[in-house]
Design an enzyme around this catalytic site. Structure first.
Site, PDB file in Angstrom:
ATOM      1  N   ARG A  78       0.896  -1.175   0.061  1.00 47.05           N
ATOM      2  CA  ARG A  78       0.038   0.069   0.042  1.00 47.05           C
ATOM      3  C   ARG A  78       0.883   1.232   0.055  1.00 47.05           C
ATOM      4  O   ARG A  78       0.473   2.270  -0.625  1.00 47.05           O
ATOM      5  CB  ARG A  78      -0.925   0.030   1.216  1.00 47.05           C
ATOM      6  CG  ARG A  78      -2.290   0.169   0.958  1.00 47.05           C
ATOM      7  CD  ARG A  78      -3.280   0.006   2.342  1.00 47.05           C
ATOM      8  NE  ARG A  78      -2.456  -0.564   3.246  1.00 47.05           N
ATOM      9  CZ  ARG A  78      -2.932  -0.605   4.398  1.00 47.05           C
ATOM     10  NH1 ARG A  78      -4.076  -0.423   4.773  1.00 47.05           N
ATOM     11  NH2 ARG A  78      -2.255  -1.245   5.299  1.00 47.05           N
ATOM     12  N   LYS A 130      -0.112 -19.164   5.339  1.00 45.68           N
ATOM     13  CA  LYS A 130      -1.259 -19.501   6.554  1.00 45.68           C
ATOM     14  C   LYS A 130      -1.545 -18.220   7.420  1.00 45.68           C
ATOM     15  O   LYS A 130      -0.968 -17.176   7.540  1.00 45.68           O
ATOM     16  CB  LYS A 130      -0.743 -20.520   7.515  1.00 45.68           C
ATOM     17  CG  LYS A 130       0.722 -20.115   8.464  1.00 45.68           C
ATOM     18  CD  LYS A 130       0.699 -21.159   9.556  1.00 45.68           C
ATOM     19  CE  LYS A 130       0.243 -20.592  10.939  1.00 45.68           C
ATOM     20  NZ  LYS A 130       1.080 -19.720  11.951  1.00 45.68           N
ATOM     21  N   HIS A 135       5.258 -23.726   6.035  1.00 47.09           N
ATOM     22  CA  HIS A 135       6.779 -23.791   5.814  1.00 47.09           C
ATOM     23  C   HIS A 135       7.396 -24.984   6.706  1.00 47.09           C
ATOM     24  O   HIS A 135       8.550 -25.622   6.314  1.00 47.09           O
ATOM     25  CB  HIS A 135       7.599 -22.626   6.508  1.00 47.09           C
ATOM     26  CG  HIS A 135       7.617 -22.539   8.041  1.00 47.09           C
ATOM     27  ND1 HIS A 135       6.463 -21.970   8.659  1.00 47.09           N
ATOM     28  CD2 HIS A 135       8.632 -22.835   8.644  1.00 47.09           C
ATOM     29  CE1 HIS A 135       6.907 -22.010   9.992  1.00 47.09           C
ATOM     30  NE2 HIS A 135       8.207 -22.204  10.105  1.00 47.09           N
ATOM     31  N   LYS A 145      10.930 -28.045   5.453  1.00 44.23           N
ATOM     32  CA  LYS A 145      12.147 -28.207   6.281  1.00 44.23           C
ATOM     33  C   LYS A 145      12.580 -29.713   6.040  1.00 44.23           C
ATOM     34  O   LYS A 145      11.909 -30.759   5.886  1.00 44.23           O
ATOM     35  CB  LYS A 145      11.550 -28.350   7.830  1.00 44.23           C
ATOM     36  CG  LYS A 145      11.242 -27.105   8.469  1.00 44.23           C
ATOM     37  CD  LYS A 145      10.748 -27.400   9.896  1.00 44.23           C
ATOM     38  CE  LYS A 145      10.319 -25.864  10.575  1.00 44.23           C
ATOM     39  NZ  LYS A 145      11.422 -24.784  10.878  1.00 44.23           N
ATOM     40  N   GLU A 197       8.758 -23.850  22.266  1.00 46.68           N
ATOM     41  CA  GLU A 197       9.249 -22.486  21.933  1.00 46.68           C
ATOM     42  C   GLU A 197       9.654 -21.756  23.085  1.00 46.68           C
ATOM     43  O   GLU A 197       8.764 -21.860  24.266  1.00 46.68           O
ATOM     44  CB  GLU A 197       8.683 -21.733  20.950  1.00 46.68           C
ATOM     45  CG  GLU A 197       8.480 -22.467  19.584  1.00 46.68           C
ATOM     46  CD  GLU A 197       7.860 -21.440  18.665  1.00 46.68           C
ATOM     47  OE1 GLU A 197       8.334 -20.625  17.683  1.00 46.68           O
ATOM     48  OE2 GLU A 197       6.516 -21.414  18.860  1.00 46.68           O
ATOM     49  N   ASP A 231      -2.586 -21.670  15.393  1.00 45.72           N
ATOM     50  CA  ASP A 231      -1.084 -21.169  15.079  1.00 45.72           C
ATOM     51  C   ASP A 231      -0.103 -22.164  14.491  1.00 45.72           C
ATOM     52  O   ASP A 231       0.538 -22.243  13.610  1.00 45.72           O
ATOM     53  CB  ASP A 231      -0.729 -20.282  16.151  1.00 45.72           C
ATOM     54  CG  ASP A 231       0.635 -19.683  15.674  1.00 45.72           C
ATOM     55  OD1 ASP A 231       0.705 -18.986  14.670  1.00 45.72           O
ATOM     56  OD2 ASP A 231       1.850 -19.654  16.376  1.00 45.72           O
ATOM     57  N   HIS A 255       0.915 -26.894  10.725  1.00 44.55           N
ATOM     58  CA  HIS A 255       2.589 -27.590  10.989  1.00 44.55           C
ATOM     59  C   HIS A 255       2.301 -28.810  11.597  1.00 44.55           C
ATOM     60  O   HIS A 255       2.917 -29.802  10.952  1.00 44.55           O
ATOM     61  CB  HIS A 255       3.344 -26.463  11.774  1.00 44.55           C
ATOM     62  CG  HIS A 255       3.720 -25.196  11.404  1.00 44.55           C
ATOM     63  ND1 HIS A 255       3.356 -24.814  10.026  1.00 44.55           N
ATOM     64  CD2 HIS A 255       3.560 -23.988  12.105  1.00 44.55           C
ATOM     65  CE1 HIS A 255       3.423 -23.448  10.247  1.00 44.55           C
ATOM     66  NE2 HIS A 255       3.510 -22.805  11.264  1.00 44.55           N
ATOM     67  N   LYS A 284       4.499 -21.992  23.754  1.00 39.26           N
ATOM     68  CA  LYS A 284       5.225 -20.710  23.981  1.00 39.26           C
ATOM     69  C   LYS A 284       5.839 -20.727  25.201  1.00 39.26           C
ATOM     70  O   LYS A 284       5.210 -20.948  26.078  1.00 39.26           O
ATOM     71  CB  LYS A 284       4.446 -19.465  23.537  1.00 39.26           C
ATOM     72  CG  LYS A 284       3.969 -19.477  22.097  1.00 39.26           C
ATOM     73  CD  LYS A 284       5.008 -19.065  21.245  1.00 39.26           C
ATOM     74  CE  LYS A 284       4.106 -18.713  19.937  1.00 39.26           C
ATOM     75  NZ  LYS A 284       4.646 -19.565  18.800  1.00 39.26           N
TER      76      LYS A 284
END
Ligand code: BG6
Length: 490
Positions: A42, A139, A169, A173, A207, A226, A231, A331
């Protein structure tokens, strides 16, 4: 020659992942000298201003090629709300674009997917005569089953399924792709890969990061949307699918969807019994105070969004019936690690005492310290028949070949040559939503408890109980694959 048109050109994904991947492909001579990369956003700016920004943000890994690469980049400002604006793209594509393959990459928030598709259709850029036209979509693909179906239907009005590349993604891998080769290239493992020999399967993805810089997105999404819907279910499919007839997009994706269709549907009872949702709470780690989820900027104080999920479920087919699958993801866990662990049955009647609680275990390390570890029982040297559990391991870093960890390089290359094997097909995406939708509805109904866990721990204790009540155990992996002690401390 390759033509890339990247929507969302000023966004984080482009400077962090896509441009570096394209640059790397250029360094490897995998993009023709005549290629073009047109960033679309934009923001009003010239091609030169955009090139300067890219130049500031990218690391010059192969400096000799940088000048050539940066000259491939151009920019076009488009307000995607009006399809007519997409006509501005045509002059940028050059005179001969009709003969070339074009990749349209949608690195934009999902609310814009339909608009970009409509704009490209208006400019007739979905139609191919000589060159292919491919739409690569990031995604999340949909927000739930219904919205994923709506989006698929909308796109299918003007694009063939073969033109739509839904990127995940994790499928890019190396270690995820190797799951197929490892399983189907090694009869010694494939013949054990079933309910007769496998006690349970564990998929853990931890993570240590918080959600701090993506609070607005994450609080709406949560861990199930998520990480699990895309995944981790794709990884699960690679671990459990039947051998494809060929290694091509049709066969691999047919087998993927078949195994996803066999996931046992949730009931109210099984959700209560087998799904644990959690949220990280503040913690003091040494000198450092780690904020809890509710203290992060941008998170609603009463938010019930899960930052952790653990679950037990089954695949109802003849290979896997009765084998529990445990999945754990979150997380603010102790460190970043993703593993698939195949736990084999214990010896039914050993003639000697086995000291270890662990049986034979095959650990497939997706990241980091990528590799494969087989744990087996051995006699301790010396008198008697004392036993111990030992490691046999392979680490990618020991290979002579250059082990590339950038999933986007591989996936962009595949999109360029029109190979969709490692991209998710519409039916697989819908199956994944079908599996997670009941969990999300249960959470949103307010009936699902959201357990607190200390930031930096392995999640709520209820997640441990979930596996322990079956006599099973999570593996608590260290930062390196072989669990050497100095990699284990927090
Ligand atoms: C993204 C998620 O898709 O994957 C992030 O949105 C997550 O929340 C990331 O951190 C994990 O990817 P990787 O490759 O670092 O395991």
């Amino acid at each position: 020659m390759s033509l890339f048109v990247i929507f969302g050109a000023t966004g984080d994904l482009v400077s962090r992942k896509l441009m570096p991947a394209l640059y790397s492909l250029h360094c490897l001579n995998k993009m023709g000298a005549e290629s073009k990369i047109i960033g679309v956003g934009r923001t009003k700016q010239t091609g030169q201003q955009y090139r300067d920004k890219m130049s500031e943000s990218l690391q010059k890994e192969c400096p000799d090629h940088w000048d050539d690469f940066v000259n491939l980049i151009d920019y076009q400002s488009i307000d995607i709300k009006d399809p007519k604006n997409f006509m501005n793209l045509l002059p940028k594509l050059g005179e001969n674009y009709k003969k070339e393959d074009i990749i349209f990459y949608l690195a934009i928030p999902p609310q814009g997917y339909k608009q970009v598709s409509d704009g490209l259709v208006y400019a007739k850029l979905n139609q191919h005569s000589h060159g292919g036209r491919r739409l690569v979509i990031e995604k999340p693909f949909g927000f739930d089953l219904q919205s994923a179906k709506d989006l698929n239907n909308h796109l299918h009005n003007h694009w063939d399924e073969e033109q739509i590349y839904r990127i995940d993604h994790y499928l890019g891998k190396e270690t995820v792709q190797n799951l197929l080769v490892f399983r189907f290239g090694n009869e010694i493992f494939e013949s054990l890969w079933n309910r007769r020999y496998v006690d349970y399967i564990e998929i853990s993805s931890a993570e240590d990061i918080s959600v701090a810089n993506r609070a607005a997105y994450f609080d709406r999404a949560g861990t199930i949307r998520d990480m699990v819907q895309n995944h981790l279910l794709q990884v699960l499919a690679m671990v459990t699918l039947e051998p494809p007839n060929n290694f091509n997009a049709l066969s691999v994706r047919n087998e993927t969807v078949k195994v996803l269709q066999n996931l046992r549907p949730w009931t109210e009872e099984s959700l209560k019994e087998n799904v644990i949702l959690g949220q990280y709470a503040s913690n003091q780690l040494g000198e450092k105070k780690i904020l809890g989820y509710h203290e992060e900027a941008g998170i609603a104080p009463n938010s019930r969004t899960e930052t952790f999920a653990a679950m037990k479920f089954f695949i109802d087919n003849s290979r896997w019936t009765g084998v529990p699958i445990y999945l754990r993801v979150g997380k603010r866990l102790p460190h970043r690690v993703t593993e698939v662990i195949v736990h084999f049955h214990k010896t039914p009647h050993p003639a000697f005492k086995i000291n270890s609680k662990e049986g034979n275990m095959l650990v497939i390390r997706i990241q980091p310290d990528e590799g494969i570890l087989l744990k087996f029982i051995m006699k301790k040297p010396g008198n008697g028949f004392e036993t111990t559990n030992v490691n046999m391991d392979f680490h990618y870093q020991d290979l002579k070949e250059n082990f590339r960890t950038n999933a986007y390089e591989r996936l962009l290359m595949d999109a360029l040559i029109g190979d969709a094997t490692l991209y998710a097909r519409s039916d697989a995406v819908e199956q994944c939503w079908k599996f997670v939708d009941p969990i999300l509805q249960w959470r949103d109904s307010g009936k699902a408890p959201i357990h607190q866990y200390k930031a930096g721990s392995w999640g709520p204790e209820e997640a441990d109980k979930l596996v322990e009540k079956q006599g099973h155990q999570w593996r608590y992996p260290c930062r390196n694959l072989s669990d050497e002690e100095n990699y284990c401390s927090l």
